[in-house]
Design a protein around this motif. Structure first.
Motif, PDB file in Angstrom:
ATOM      1  N   TRP A   1      11.735  10.008  12.480  1.00 30.94           N
ATOM      2  CA  TRP A   1      11.354   9.881  11.073  1.00 30.94           C
ATOM      3  C   TRP A   1      10.398  11.001  10.663  1.00 30.94           C
ATOM      4  CZ3 TRP A   1      14.401   6.479   8.852  1.00 30.94           C
ATOM      5  CH2 TRP A   1      14.914   5.430   9.617  1.00 30.94           C
ATOM      6  N   LEU A   2       9.583  11.485  11.606  1.00 23.73           N
ATOM      7  CA  LEU A   2       8.625  12.536  11.287  1.00 23.73           C
ATOM      8  C   LEU A   2       9.317  13.879  11.060  1.00 23.73           C
ATOM      9  CD1 LEU A   2       5.747  11.798  13.850  1.00 23.73           C
ATOM     10  CD2 LEU A   2       6.023  10.941  11.516  1.00 23.73           C
ATOM     11  N   VAL A   3      10.235  14.234  11.944  1.00 23.15           N
ATOM     12  CA  VAL A   3      10.798  15.583  11.891  1.00 23.15           C
ATOM     13  C   VAL A   3      11.749  15.781  10.719  1.00 23.15           C
ATOM     14  CG1 VAL A   3      10.483  15.982  14.353  1.00 23.15           C
ATOM     15  CG2 VAL A   3      12.651  15.049  13.536  1.00 23.15           C
ATOM     16  N   GLN A   4      12.199  14.706  10.078  1.00 25.82           N
ATOM     17  CA  GLN A   4      13.119  14.881   8.954  1.00 25.82           C
ATOM     18  C   GLN A   4      12.421  14.794   7.594  1.00 25.82           C
ATOM     19  OE1 GLN A   4      16.013  11.761   9.661  1.00 25.82           O
ATOM     20  NE2 GLN A   4      14.934  10.302   8.361  1.00 25.82           N
ATOM     21  N   MET A   5      11.092  14.714   7.602  1.00 26.36           N
ATOM     22  CA  MET A   5      10.362  14.598   6.340  1.00 26.36           C
ATOM     23  C   MET A   5      10.503  15.863   5.497  1.00 26.36           C
ATOM     24  SD  MET A   5       6.827  12.578   7.309  1.00 26.36           S
ATOM     25  CE  MET A   5       6.257  13.852   8.428  1.00 26.36           C
TER      26      MET A   5
ATOM     27  N   TRP B   1       8.860  11.464   1.984  1.00 32.03           N
ATOM     28  CA  TRP B   1       7.599  11.254   2.702  1.00 32.03           C
ATOM     29  C   TRP B   1       7.333   9.773   2.934  1.00 32.03           C
ATOM     30  CZ3 TRP B   1       6.026  15.618   4.735  1.00 32.03           C
ATOM     31  CH2 TRP B   1       6.313  16.827   4.082  1.00 32.03           C
ATOM     32  N   TYR B   2       8.324   8.925   2.696  1.00 29.01           N
ATOM     33  CA  TYR B   2       8.253   7.493   2.968  1.00 29.01           C
ATOM     34  C   TYR B   2       7.206   6.775   2.126  1.00 29.01           C
ATOM     35  CZ  TYR B   2      10.792   9.456   6.889  1.00 29.01           C
ATOM     36  OH  TYR B   2      11.679  10.178   7.653  1.00 29.01           O
TER      37      TYR B   2
ATOM     38  N   GLU C   1      13.522  12.537  -4.525  1.00 29.10           N
ATOM     39  CA  GLU C   1      14.546  11.538  -4.294  1.00 29.10           C
ATOM     40  C   GLU C   1      13.941  10.388  -3.491  1.00 29.10           C
ATOM     41  OE1 GLU C   1      17.509  13.796  -2.272  1.00 29.10           O
ATOM     42  OE2 GLU C   1      18.296  14.707  -4.111  1.00 29.10           O
ATOM     43  N   PRO C   2      14.583   9.214  -3.478  1.00 27.59           N
ATOM     44  CA  PRO C   2      14.062   8.112  -2.653  1.00 27.59           C
ATOM     45  C   PRO C   2      13.991   8.523  -1.190  1.00 27.59           C
ATOM     46  CG  PRO C   2      15.764   7.337  -4.176  1.00 27.59           C
ATOM     47  CD  PRO C   2      15.778   8.829  -4.253  1.00 27.59           C
ATOM     48  N   SER C   3      12.979   8.046  -0.493  1.00 27.32           N
ATOM     49  CA  SER C   3      12.851   8.342   0.929  1.00 27.32           C
ATOM     50  C   SER C   3      13.999   7.713   1.715  1.00 27.32           C
ATOM     51  CB  SER C   3      11.520   7.825   1.465  1.00 27.32           C
ATOM     52  OG  SER C   3      10.437   8.520   0.871  1.00 27.32           O
ATOM     53  N   ALA C   4      14.428   8.410   2.749  1.00 28.32           N
ATOM     54  CA  ALA C   4      15.562   7.948   3.550  1.00 28.32           C
ATOM     55  C   ALA C   4      15.196   6.698   4.338  1.00 28.32           C
ATOM     56  CB  ALA C   4      16.010   9.046   4.498  1.00 28.32           C
ATOM     57  N   ASP C   5      16.169   5.837   4.531  1.00 30.26           N
ATOM     58  CA  ASP C   5      15.977   4.662   5.379  1.00 30.26           C
ATOM     59  C   ASP C   5      16.888   4.716   6.599  1.00 30.26           C
ATOM     60  OD1 ASP C   5      18.430   4.223   4.215  1.00 30.26           O
ATOM     61  OD2 ASP C   5      17.865   2.366   3.184  1.00 30.26           O
TER      62      ASP C   5
ATOM     63  N   ARG D   1      -1.518   5.874   3.063  1.00 31.40           N
ATOM     64  CA  ARG D   1      -1.270   4.471   3.405  1.00 31.40           C
ATOM     65  C   ARG D   1       0.209   4.144   3.280  1.00 31.40           C
ATOM     66  NH1 ARG D   1      -3.438   0.095  -0.714  1.00 31.40           N
ATOM     67  NH2 ARG D   1      -1.853   1.235  -1.891  1.00 31.40           N
ATOM     68  N   ASP D   2       0.824   4.612   2.196  1.00 30.08           N
ATOM     69  CA  ASP D   2       2.251   4.373   2.000  1.00 30.08           C
ATOM     70  C   ASP D   2       3.081   5.036   3.096  1.00 30.08           C
ATOM     71  OD1 ASP D   2       2.033   2.823  -0.243  1.00 30.08           O
ATOM     72  OD2 ASP D   2       3.415   4.033  -1.428  1.00 30.08           O
ATOM     73  N   MET D   3       2.738   6.276   3.445  1.00 29.90           N
ATOM     74  CA  MET D   3       3.481   6.976   4.487  1.00 29.90           C
ATOM     75  C   MET D   3       3.374   6.233   5.816  1.00 29.90           C
ATOM     76  SD  MET D   3       2.875  10.757   6.116  1.00 29.90           S
ATOM     77  CE  MET D   3       3.313  11.703   4.664  1.00 29.90           C
ATOM     78  N   LEU D   4       2.152   5.838   6.190  1.00 27.96           N
ATOM     79  CA  LEU D   4       1.954   5.133   7.448  1.00 27.96           C
ATOM     80  C   LEU D   4       2.805   3.866   7.514  1.00 27.96           C
ATOM     81  CD1 LEU D   4      -1.939   5.387   7.758  1.00 27.96           C
ATOM     82  CD2 LEU D   4      -0.291   6.585   9.182  1.00 27.96           C
ATOM     83  N   HIS D   5       2.726   3.069   6.460  1.00 25.62           N
ATOM     84  CA  HIS D   5       3.459   1.811   6.470  1.00 25.62           C
ATOM     85  C   HIS D   5       4.967   2.029   6.331  1.00 25.62           C
ATOM     86  CE1 HIS D   5       0.171  -1.124   6.612  1.00 25.62           C
ATOM     87  NE2 HIS D   5      -0.531  -0.217   5.951  1.00 25.62           N
ATOM     88  N   GLY D   6       5.358   3.081   5.598  1.00 21.42           N
ATOM     89  CA  GLY D   6       6.779   3.389   5.486  1.00 21.42           C
ATOM     90  C   GLY D   6       7.383   3.775   6.817  1.00 21.42           C
ATOM     91  N   ILE D   7       6.662   4.587   7.598  1.00 22.15           N
ATOM     92  CA  ILE D   7       7.140   4.983   8.920  1.00 22.15           C
ATOM     93  C   ILE D   7       7.101   3.800   9.879  1.00 22.15           C
ATOM     94  CG2 ILE D   7       6.640   6.455  10.913  1.00 22.15           C
ATOM     95  CD1 ILE D   7       5.802   8.626   8.906  1.00 22.15           C
ATOM     96  N   LYS D   8       6.046   3.007   9.816  1.00 20.56           N
ATOM     97  CA  LYS D   8       5.944   1.817  10.667  1.00 20.56           C
ATOM     98  C   LYS D   8       7.142   0.897  10.453  1.00 20.56           C
ATOM     99  CE  LYS D   8       3.087  -2.362  11.184  1.00 20.56           C
ATOM    100  NZ  LYS D   8       2.881  -2.400  12.649  1.00 20.56           N
ATOM    101  N   GLN D   9       7.444   0.610   9.201  1.00 20.39           N
ATOM    102  CA  GLN D   9       8.561  -0.290   8.893  1.00 20.39           C
ATOM    103  C   GLN D   9       9.880   0.258   9.438  1.00 20.39           C
ATOM    104  OE1 GLN D   9       9.351  -0.592   4.697  1.00 20.39           O
ATOM    105  NE2 GLN D   9      10.683  -2.372   4.931  1.00 20.39           N
ATOM    106  N   ARG D  10      10.116   1.555   9.246  1.00 21.94           N
ATOM    107  CA  ARG D  10      11.374   2.154   9.685  1.00 21.94           C
ATOM    108  C   ARG D  10      11.462   2.226  11.214  1.00 21.94           C
ATOM    109  NH1 ARG D  10      10.097   3.914   4.703  1.00 21.94           N
ATOM    110  NH2 ARG D  10      11.805   4.543   3.278  1.00 21.94           N
ATOM    111  N   ALA D  11      10.370   2.606  11.859  1.00 21.73           N
ATOM    112  CA  ALA D  11      10.384   2.735  13.319  1.00 21.73           C
ATOM    113  C   ALA D  11      10.556   1.378  13.990  1.00 21.73           C
ATOM    114  CB  ALA D  11       9.103   3.411  13.797  1.00 21.73           C
TER     115      ALA D  11
END
Length: 214
Positions: free
Chosen positions: A60-64, A71-72, A86-90, A194-204
């Motif tokens: 998730w980090l390398v495709q930002m 940026w999630y 555009e909307p962040s990728a899921d 905060r949004d980025m952290l939680h966005g990556i957490k949710q996806r990972a």
């Protein structure tokens, strides 16, 4: 709000913009990428624990990036602050995984010439980015912003979970940009980070769940 309360709210937002989620030990810790901006005027540290191994966080980090995976951040944040995003990728996007030192990560439309350069990449451990282009083109002859981002993954719980640390270091000039950075950018960083952290957490964590199930 009274002037006093406004000042207290601003001070709280600045504090959260510099420290959200991080421990005192993490804020003191030397991290990969700290030498990119060696003498920063501002340092922010954010962190979160992700119930997934680093191998589920790293893709998730390398495709930002702008018009990459995003940026999630929450969609309302993108619409408010960055309406062209555009909307962040899921999902993991295979064609965006192949970056290396020197890669350019766009953070705006091509005409803005805005983006970050990959300065350090240690797979499943650290990614450090550097930018001197995050100002409007018309400002760049009279103002400077030298800025680094470091994303660091530290295994916890015998590698079953990951401590995700996100640090920024920057210098600015002249004085009016420095003042604006403290009053606007640092508080805004609380919301964005905060949004980025939680966005990556949710996806990972979702990815880890899928891999365990399969």
């Amino acid at each position: 709000l009274t002037t006093e309360r406004q000042g207290m709210v601003e001070a709280l937002l600045v504090h959260l913009g510099r420290t959200y989620g991080s421990t005192e030990a993490e804020r003191r810790m030397r991290l990969p990428g700290d030498d990119i901006v060696a003498d920063p005027m501002v340092v922010t540290n954010h962190a979160i624990t992700i119930a997934a191994p680093a191998e589920c966080v790293w893709p998730w980090l390398v495709q930002m990036g702008w018009h990459r995976a995003g940026w999630y951040t929450a969609r309302w944040v993108d619409r408010l602050l960055f309406p062209q995003n555009e909307p962040s990728a899921d999902r993991i996007i295979p064609e965006l995984q192949d970056i290396g030192v020197g890669s350019f990560i766009p953070d705006g439309a091509p005409e803005t010439e805005c983006g970050l350069i990959v300065e350090l990449l240690e797979t499943e451990r650290a990614l450090a980015l550097h930018s001197t282009s995050h100002l409007p083109l018309s400002w760049r002859k009279r103002a400077n912003l030298d800025w680094s981002w470091a994303f660091v993954l530290q295994p916890v719980d015998d590698g079953r979970s990951t401590r995700f640390i996100f640090r920024s270091r920057w210098t600015t000039a002249p004085w009016w940009l420095t003042l604006g950075g403290w009053l606007v950018i640092v508080p805004a960083d609380f919301v964005m980070s905060r949004d980025m952290l939680h966005g990556i957490k949710q996806r990972a964590e979702a990815l880890a769940h899928i891999r365990v199930r399969d």
